[in-house]
Enzyme design. Sequence first.
Site, short mmCIF file in Angstrom:
data_model
loop_
_atom_site.label_atom_id
_atom_site.label_comp_id
_atom_site.label_asym_id
_atom_site.label_seq_id
_atom_site.Cartn_x
_atom_site.Cartn_y
_atom_site.Cartn_z
N HIS A 359 0.83 -1.20 0.00
CA HIS A 359 0.00 0.00 0.00
C HIS A 359 0.87 1.24 0.00
CE1 HIS A 359 -3.89 -1.97 1.69
NE2 HIS A 359 -3.92 -1.83 0.38
N TYR A 369 11.01 2.90 0.82
CA TYR A 369 10.23 1.66 0.79
C TYR A 369 11.19 0.47 0.84
CZ TYR A 369 7.37 -2.17 -0.96
OH TYR A 369 6.74 -3.37 -1.12
#
Length: 409
Positions: A359, A369
């Site tokens: 998400h 990330y």
Amino acid sequence: MALTKLACDNAKPQDKDYKLFDSGGLFLLITKTGSKLWKLKYRHLGKEKKLAFGPYPIVSLSDARDKRDEAKKLLADDLDPSVIRQEIKKEKIQENANTFEAIALEWFENNKPSWKPDHAKNILARLEKDVFPIIGKYPIKTLTHKMLLDMANAVKERGANELAKRIIQMCKHIFQYAIITGRAEKNIAEDLKGLIKVKPKGHFAAIETREIPEFIQDLRNHRAKLNRQTYLAVNFMMLTFVRTNEMIKAEWSEFDFKEKQWIIPAQRMKMNKDHIVPLSKQVIAILEELREIHNHPKYVFPSRTQRNSHMSNNTVLMAIKRMGYKGRMTGHGFRALAMSTIMEKLGYRHEVPDAQLAHSKRGDVAKAYDRAKFLDERTKMMQEWADYLDDIAKNRIVIAGDFSKRKKA
């Protein structure tokens, strides 16, 4: 003596061209063929020049005098009226060449290197289908608010409300590019903000945990009715809960069977980062069967009609509809189903399945990330999820296991 309208009207052609003078250098040239042409004789930087104003009576005596006075004002500012006219003509030619389509394509090529291939393809398709046929041929400076609004409403009429809004947003960027490059002065698309209304965006349809046994049974009952690859694709999506676009474009080169991982490349992920999907035994079995079915050199889910393409993004949705779940379940719905069930029935804290879903939330853009975040837990979770679905298929009831130890960990 100043000219009169009567004198202009009564002037007749003679054996040679001759002139009827007004004042301030303005004269009417009467040609031997009968044409009557307005001219202005003037001097600039010591050189005598002439400037044409057009034919009489299309250009009246009064109009010719106005044009003379405009030229005199330019001369007073030490500007050559002939040069100014050439510059204006050149500018108009350039403006006519600066059509919306020409500038939009230039904007597209300028931005294309920074876009994902699929995004660039979609942008060009929208322009070619919904924009260029309506406003593409017009010079960008001649476009009006109503022209843009009519174009957007034409898209809305076919039910594509969100697309209509996106097209206006795209036009806004194109107008801004035109302003920056000196070919437009105002961003009229910006003025339409709020005028293109869209319906509130709802959630993707998804069944609830208690409905999983019924869904799995219905899927198995339709095994003979569905194409085998389609049947396996629905199972694959339920087990991996990836996005439809990520699944249908999966390539064999992305799978590491030794490590039991599927690494989805960044260009197909919303967060533009590689994403790891741990492979359960059940998923590996599906992949092995798919290899036996078609042995496609590139795609895991190839198109049945086009050898060099992948499965359509509507294939899974149509299969679900055929099962009788229209409006109740979608391909994207497997993501919501997995998230809620894994937390509720398998006892995982939110962060683990959320990381597996990859998400991207507002405010997370600046955060790095980590594709391997919670990877050990995710690997275990994906196998437990697959086993959980197998148990449901065998028992036809929702399993409520004892996961108290994991919750305390």
